[in-house]
Design a protein around this motif. Structure first.
Motif, mmCIF file in Angstrom:
data_model
loop_
_atom_site.group_PDB
_atom_site.id
_atom_site.type_symbol
_atom_site.label_atom_id
_atom_site.label_comp_id
_atom_site.label_asym_id
_atom_site.label_seq_id
_atom_site.Cartn_x
_atom_site.Cartn_y
_atom_site.Cartn_z
ATOM 1 N N LYS A 26 -7.383 -3.222 0.012
ATOM 2 C CA LYS A 26 -6.469 -3.599 -1.075
ATOM 3 C C LYS A 26 -5.940 -2.343 -1.783
ATOM 4 O O LYS A 26 -4.740 -2.230 -2.059
ATOM 5 C CB LYS A 26 -7.232 -4.487 -2.059
ATOM 6 C CG LYS A 26 -6.402 -5.096 -3.143
ATOM 7 C CD LYS A 26 -7.254 -6.063 -3.954
ATOM 8 C CE LYS A 26 -6.703 -6.178 -5.357
ATOM 9 N NZ LYS A 26 -7.719 -6.629 -6.311
ATOM 10 N N GLN A 27 -6.842 -1.417 -2.063
ATOM 11 C CA GLN A 27 -6.443 -0.211 -2.799
ATOM 12 C C GLN A 27 -5.572 0.716 -1.953
ATOM 13 O O GLN A 27 -4.713 1.419 -2.481
ATOM 14 C CB GLN A 27 -7.673 0.564 -3.306
ATOM 15 C CG GLN A 27 -8.586 -0.210 -4.242
ATOM 16 C CD GLN A 27 -7.877 -0.695 -5.490
ATOM 17 O OE1 GLN A 27 -6.994 -0.019 -6.021
ATOM 18 N NE2 GLN A 27 -8.218 -1.895 -5.938
ATOM 19 N N GLY A 29 -3.518 -0.343 0.260
ATOM 20 C CA GLY A 29 -2.222 -1.015 0.207
ATOM 21 C C GLY A 29 -1.597 -1.269 1.567
ATOM 22 O O GLY A 29 -2.268 -1.254 2.607
ATOM 23 N N LYS A 30 -0.276 -1.497 1.511
ATOM 24 C CA LYS A 30 0.516 -1.876 2.693
ATOM 25 C C LYS A 30 0.206 -1.025 3.910
ATOM 26 O O LYS A 30 0.070 0.191 3.787
ATOM 27 C CB LYS A 30 1.989 -1.695 2.345
ATOM 28 C CG LYS A 30 2.764 -2.973 2.399
ATOM 29 C CD LYS A 30 4.245 -2.687 2.227
ATOM 30 C CE LYS A 30 4.972 -3.989 2.052
ATOM 31 N NZ LYS A 30 6.170 -3.859 1.272
ATOM 32 N N LYS A 144 -6.607 9.037 -1.260
ATOM 33 C CA LYS A 144 -5.136 9.101 -1.303
ATOM 34 C C LYS A 144 -4.659 10.495 -1.698
ATOM 35 O O LYS A 144 -3.669 10.994 -1.175
ATOM 36 C CB LYS A 144 -4.595 8.076 -2.290
ATOM 37 C CG LYS A 144 -4.650 6.648 -1.776
ATOM 38 C CD LYS A 144 -4.023 5.749 -2.814
ATOM 39 C CE LYS A 144 -3.880 4.323 -2.332
ATOM 40 N NZ LYS A 144 -3.230 3.482 -3.341
#
Ligand SMILES: Cc1cc2nc3c(=O)[nH]c(=O)nc-3n(C[C@H](O)[C@H](O)[C@H](O)COP(=O)(O)O)c2cc1C
Length: 153
Positions: A26-27, A29-30, A144
């Motif tokens: 989820k964190q 993301g896409k 990230k």
């Protein structure tokens, strides 16, 4: 926003490692996919730039399914892929499966971009200790940041 393909591979006996893995997906993301260590096929790695692997500690080691998954990786297969590893553990039991996973990923050619991380469960079958989901979100922020080009929010 640049879409980057990421893969999270996990094993879980009682669901706690799965919860952390799902939050990491989820964190991130896409473009992030979740696959179990048991269900993993080499084709899951096609186009993947970031690989995160997590396992419960079982007897000071990654689980059998995780070890099997790691053994499927050929030498050099992860070249060009950035990676991170985590485990779930019980305080005082000891062991560092995350470090062992990171070493195996590195041996397969991956670049480990953040320190391997352990997340705590309060008993053998859980639940996760308070705040561990949030701590995994913080770990993803580090990932990230280390993975140049990824948006940080
Ligand atoms: C057979 C067995 C061996 C375990 N050995 C360890 C261990 O060596 N060190 C540790 O910290 N936790 C150990 N644990 C506790 C696991 O870390 C815990 O069950 C796990 O984090 C729960 O994650 P899961 O719900 O994803 O299976 C063990 C659990 C089992 C069932």
């Amino acid at each position: 926003m640049r879409i980057m393909k990421a893969l999270v591979v996990f094993d879980s006996n009682f669901g706690n490692t799965r919860l952390i893995a799902e939050n990491i997906v989820k964190q991130l993301g896409k473009g992030t996919e979740l696959v179990s260590a048991q269900g993993f096929k080499n084709s899951n790695l096609t186009g993947v730039k970031l690989l995160v692997v997590g396992s419960p500690i079982n007897e000071w080691n990654p689980t059998e399914h995780t070890k099997k998954f790691l053994s499927l990786l050929k030498k050099g297969q992860l070249k060009g892929i950035k990676a991170a590893a985590f485990d779930t553990r019980v305080r005082l039991f000891g062991g560092n499966a995350a470090k062992k996973i990171a070493e195996a990923l590195q041996n397969a050619g991956a670049e480990i971009i953040v320190a391997p991380q352990g997340f705590y469960v309060t008993g053998e079958d859980g639940p996760l200790a308070d705040g561990e989901i949030d701590r995994s979100s913080g770990w993803v922020k580090q990932i990230k940041k280390a993975f140049k080009g990824l948006p940080t929010d």
